[in-house]
Enzyme design. Structure first.
Site, short mmCIF file in Angstrom:
data_model
loop_
_atom_site.label_atom_id
_atom_site.label_comp_id
_atom_site.label_asym_id
_atom_site.label_seq_id
_atom_site.Cartn_x
_atom_site.Cartn_y
_atom_site.Cartn_z
N THR A 1 15.70 -30.02 21.47
CA THR A 1 16.00 -28.59 21.31
C THR A 1 16.47 -28.37 19.87
O THR A 1 17.52 -28.89 19.48
CB THR A 1 17.08 -28.15 22.31
OG1 THR A 1 16.62 -28.47 23.63
CG2 THR A 1 17.35 -26.66 22.21
N CYS B 1 24.19 -28.92 27.05
CA CYS B 1 23.10 -28.02 26.64
C CYS B 1 23.54 -26.58 26.44
O CYS B 1 23.57 -26.09 25.31
CB CYS B 1 21.96 -28.07 27.66
SG CYS B 1 21.01 -29.60 27.56
#
Length: 441
Positions: free
Chosen positions: A129, A265
């Site tokens: 990411t 996350c």
């Protein structure tokens, strides 16, 4: 010739991806720069708890009796470049120390180490990411004749194996038809099962992951904001969530009020997204995420105050507090930015005697918070407690016997930080049950 696949970085994402690629029938070579990790994986052991992952790994790691032998591990970038046709980069992108932005040093280092060895025709696929715009920059680090694609991951901890083998969508950011063709070959099995395959450009592929996480964070903080209003107005946030969830435009998922989200996350991804939007001059578009973050962090303090109130409103000093849960979510041993441990730590710092129990997260919790007390079972954690806090929604906790726990607790007071226990069952067993955003009786 069937494609050969490599996976750079064998943490949570990489180990799962490598095992899943072997399960899909590919020859796979995984790389990491940490020798201990490579040694563990070569023995068929995983460095984290993830349901089904170790079994899948053992099914394919070379040298393990009865395995397919399709999966091996190395520390040599030249070997990886020589072996593979498609190279997946799955390294970590943590939050930078002291700021919101994403730390790209691991990604940059992986690309830097791999690039000099790559042969023309290879495809490098980013799964980490990253801030939007990274793929464009990283493509410039690759030698001529080597393509880059961006293929974000959407793994849910606790469901990672299933999410990799049977994803709800596959997103690929590509520049040319060849990269798309190779990735269609890699994902032929899930695509044949009906998984949507979305082809896009680099920036859109990078934005899909951060947008999805921002939306989920917004939904969680929305219901937690409603819990604050319910507490002020005397409403019941659980009934409110049930009622609005029947609207299929809204749905019931992620509408359980409680102490909020954590993990490796959501918090860091929404902060990195805000930081990147600022760099692009689009910071106003994401100012709402600052409030989402703020609502989320506020719930942890609210749980500490609820515990204080349950103990008579005074100091925590000399009070015994049982905390059920350490991992940030069930079916995981991940304690990164865990709301449960954050609450436990705050109460401990204010003088409370805190004892924590978690089915899988004990070792990691001890490493992070060595000064907290730890018990080997929920029953032992609750023994002598003046108040019990339910802070991670494990099935084991939902199935506890309130009467059995009540027999060992000093006071039968339970605070449900996840709105997941049955209030009727606990109250019938003589407990005072309280949950965030719900009436006390």
């Amino acid at each position: 010739m069937p494609l050969k696949i490599t996976v750079i970085g064998t943490g949570y994402l990489g180990a799962t991806h490598a095992a899943a690629m072997a399960e899909l029938g590919f020859e796979v070579l995984g790389l990491d720069v940490v020798p201990e990790k490579i040694e563990m994986l070569t023995r068929g052991e995983v460095p984290m708890y993830e349901p089904g992952l170790e079994e899948l790994l053992r099914k394919h790691v070379a040298g393990i009796e009865g395995s397919s032998g399709r999966l091996r591990f190395t520390m040599d970038f030249a070997e990886v470049a020589e072996f593979g046709d498609v190279h997946f980069v799955c390294v970590n992108t943590p939050q930078k120390h002291g700021e919101y932005a994403c730390d790209m040093s691991y990604v940059d280092s992986a690309f830097g180490a791999l690039a000099p060895h790559l042969k023309p025709g290879a495809l490098v696929v980013g799964k980490s990411t990253v801030p939007v715009g990274s793929a464009e920059r990283l493509a410039g680090l690759l030698p001529e004749g080597v393509e880059l694609a961006w293929n974000p991951e959407f793994l849910r901890e606790g469901f990672a194996v299933d999410d990799t083998l049977h994803p709800d969508r596959i997103v690929v950011g590509v520049r040319g038809e060849r990269a798309e063709k190779l990735l269609r070959e890699v994902y032929a099995t899930p695509v044949a099962e009906g998984t949507p395959f979305v082809v896009t450009d680099y920036p859109t592929a990078e934005l899909v992951k951060t947008s999805a996480n921002s939306f989920l964070a917004t939904k969680i903080s929305f219901i937690n904001a409603m819990a604050e209003v319910c507490e002020a107005a005397g409403g019941d946030v659980a009934k409110l969530a049930e009622a609005i969830g029947y609207d299929d435009r809204i749905g019931h998922k992620f509408l359980r009020a409680g102490i909020g989200f954590g993990g490796g996350c959501l918090p860091k991804d929404i902060r990195a997204f805000m930081a990147r939007a600022g760099e692009l001059g689009a910071d106003q578009a994401l100012t709402f995420l600052r409030e989402i973050d703020s609502v989320n962090m506020r719930r942890r303090g609210a749980m500490v105050e609820m515990a204080r109130e349950a103990l008579g409103g005074g100091a925590f000093l000399g009070k015994r507090v049982a905390v059920l849960g350490a991992a940030f979510k069930p079916d995981s041993d991940d304690v990164r930015d865990s709301p449960a441990l954050n609450v436990a730590g705050q109460i401990h710092l204010q003088g409370g005697q805190v004892t924590v129990y978690d089915p899988k997260g004990m070792e990691n919790a001890r490493r992070l918070f060595p000064t907290l007390g730890y018990a080997d079972s929920a029953l032992e954690a609750v023994r002598g407690a003046d108040v019990v806090l339910h802070l991670t929604e494990w099935r084991e906790f939902r199935e506890l016997d309130p009467a059995e726990l009540g027999a060992v607790a000093a006071e039968r007071v339970i605070l449900d930080g996840r709105n997941a226990l049955d209030p009727v069952v606990w109250r019938e067993a003589g407990w005072t049950y309280r949950a965030m955003g719900r009436p006390s009786a």
